[in-house]
Motif scaffolding. Structure first.
Motif, short mmCIF file in Angstrom:
data_model
loop_
_atom_site.label_atom_id
_atom_site.label_comp_id
_atom_site.label_asym_id
_atom_site.label_seq_id
_atom_site.Cartn_x
_atom_site.Cartn_y
_atom_site.Cartn_z
N VAL A 83 0.84 -1.19 0.00
CA VAL A 83 0.00 0.00 0.00
C VAL A 83 0.88 1.24 0.00
O VAL A 83 1.80 1.37 0.81
N ILE A 84 0.59 2.15 -0.94
CA ILE A 84 1.30 3.43 -1.05
C ILE A 84 0.28 4.55 -0.89
O ILE A 84 -0.75 4.56 -1.56
N GLY A 85 0.56 5.49 0.00
CA GLY A 85 -0.38 6.59 0.21
C GLY A 85 0.31 7.93 0.17
O GLY A 85 1.39 8.10 0.74
N PHE A 86 -0.31 8.88 -0.53
CA PHE A 86 0.23 10.24 -0.62
C PHE A 86 -0.67 11.21 0.15
O PHE A 86 -1.90 11.20 -0.03
N SER A 87 -0.09 12.04 1.01
CA SER A 87 -0.80 13.08 1.75
C SER A 87 -1.94 12.46 2.58
O SER A 87 -1.69 11.59 3.41
N MET A 88 -3.19 12.87 2.36
CA MET A 88 -4.29 12.23 3.09
C MET A 88 -4.35 10.74 2.77
O MET A 88 -4.74 9.92 3.61
N GLY A 89 -3.96 10.38 1.54
CA GLY A 89 -3.91 8.98 1.16
C GLY A 89 -2.93 8.20 2.02
O GLY A 89 -3.09 6.99 2.22
N GLY A 90 -1.91 8.88 2.54
CA GLY A 90 -0.96 8.23 3.44
C GLY A 90 -1.62 7.85 4.76
O GLY A 90 -1.35 6.80 5.33
N ILE A 91 -2.49 8.73 5.24
CA ILE A 91 -3.22 8.44 6.47
C ILE A 91 -4.20 7.29 6.24
O ILE A 91 -4.31 6.37 7.06
N LEU A 92 -4.87 7.30 5.10
CA LEU A 92 -5.76 6.19 4.75
C LEU A 92 -4.96 4.89 4.64
O LEU A 92 -5.44 3.82 5.04
N ALA A 93 -3.75 4.99 4.12
CA ALA A 93 -2.91 3.80 3.95
C ALA A 93 -2.52 3.18 5.29
O ALA A 93 -2.44 1.95 5.42
N THR A 94 -2.29 4.01 6.31
CA THR A 94 -1.96 3.47 7.64
C THR A 94 -3.15 2.70 8.19
O THR A 94 -2.98 1.65 8.85
N TYR A 95 -4.34 3.17 7.93
CA TYR A 95 -5.56 2.49 8.36
C TYR A 95 -5.66 1.11 7.70
O TYR A 95 -5.96 0.11 8.37
N ILE A 96 -5.40 1.06 6.41
CA ILE A 96 -5.44 -0.21 5.68
C ILE A 96 -4.38 -1.17 6.22
O ILE A 96 -4.63 -2.36 6.41
N ALA A 97 -3.18 -0.66 6.49
CA ALA A 97 -2.09 -1.50 6.98
C ALA A 97 -2.36 -2.03 8.39
O ALA A 97 -1.86 -3.09 8.77
N ALA A 98 -3.16 -1.28 9.16
CA ALA A 98 -3.51 -1.73 10.51
C ALA A 98 -4.62 -2.78 10.48
O ALA A 98 -4.70 -3.64 11.36
N ARG A 99 -5.48 -2.72 9.46
CA ARG A 99 -6.64 -3.61 9.39
C ARG A 99 -6.43 -4.87 8.57
O ARG A 99 -7.10 -5.88 8.80
#
Length: 251
Positions: A83-99
């Motif tokens: 998962v690669i996330g940019f800006s707000m997408g980075g915050i969304l990416a941390t959520y995906i990586a946690a779940r």
């Protein structure tokens, strides 16, 4: 098959990650997927009223849900998912990586802390200079500037809700993580990258600072270095924890 989920930023679109996603598509056989978050990818040929109306139709819950659904779709088709996330997408990416059982996580200008006042003032001075000369629309970042200044106040609060909703999940991220931050970023402060590096529970994590890069780090002067570093991270079998400073021209 390996899947790679790329998540763009607030008011943005897939093009924010396009130079990186294109290299991943060309140099690997991975399934690279960059979904468009609801209310985003709106072009500047819309009137201000149309832009505001369409953007207000989305909120933080729909953005989180879209990222979650995209992850589910990739996991249904792939044995491994990055998962690669940019800006707000980075915050969304941390959520995906946690779940989800994500293999590796890449955060680019991830917006845990927003707005860098010092650099923003310099960028605004450049914007005003170009406005006076009548050259603003000729600037490559004009569509970005246009979307930012026309973003509804309510939508800005929805962005803040994304950060508040996902922040508790950051400590649950245990997968190898690569964090990249531009030192000339006028929107996301350096403290955001330091915070993420400290809070993410992964033992294998790297933090890279790029001296000449602005917020749109994949399109900045350190672009080549960044893409090479991300690709190396994703392909590496072992990740050594590290904090690195990169400058343009550095090998």
């Amino acid at each position: 098959m390996i899947g790679c989920l790329c998540l763009h930023g607030f008011t943005g679109a897939p093009w924010e990650l396009e130079p990186l996603s294109r290299v991943l598509e060309e140099e690997t056989d991975w399934l690279v997927y960059t979904p468009v978050l609801p209310g985003h990818d709106l072009m500047t040929d819309l009137s201000e009223r149309e832009f505001r109306s369409r953007f207000k139709e989305s909120d933080h819950k729909t953005w989180i849900h879209t990222a979650d659904l995209a992850a589910k779709e990739l996991f249904e088709r792939c044995s491994k998912v990055y998962v690669i996330g940019f800006s707000m997408g980075g915050i969304l990416a941390t959520y995906i990586a946690a779940r989800y059982p994500v293999e590796k996580l890449v955060l680019l200008s991830a917006a845990a802390h927003y707005v860098n006042p010092a650099q923003l003032s310099k960028d605004m001075a450049l914007i005003m200079k170009n406005m006076i000369k009548g050259q603003l629309k000729k600037q490559p970042w004009y569509p970005i500037f246009w979307s930012k200044i026309h973003t509804p106040v309510r939508s800005l609060s929805e962005f803040q809700k994304v950060v508040r909703t996902i922040e508790p999940f950051i400590k649950e991220v245990e997968v190898p993580t690569f964090i990249a931050q531009g030192m000339k970023d006028s929107l996301v402060r350096k403290s955001s990258a330091l915070f993420l590096y400290k809070e993410i529970a992964a033992k294998e994590k790297q933090l890279y600072f790029y001296e000449q890069s602005h917020h749109f780090i994949v399109h900045s002067e350190n672009q080549k270095q960044l893409i090479e570093d991300v690709l190396h991270f994703l392909l590496a079998e072992k990740i050594e924890p590290d904090v690195v400073w990169k400058s343009s021209g550095q090998v």
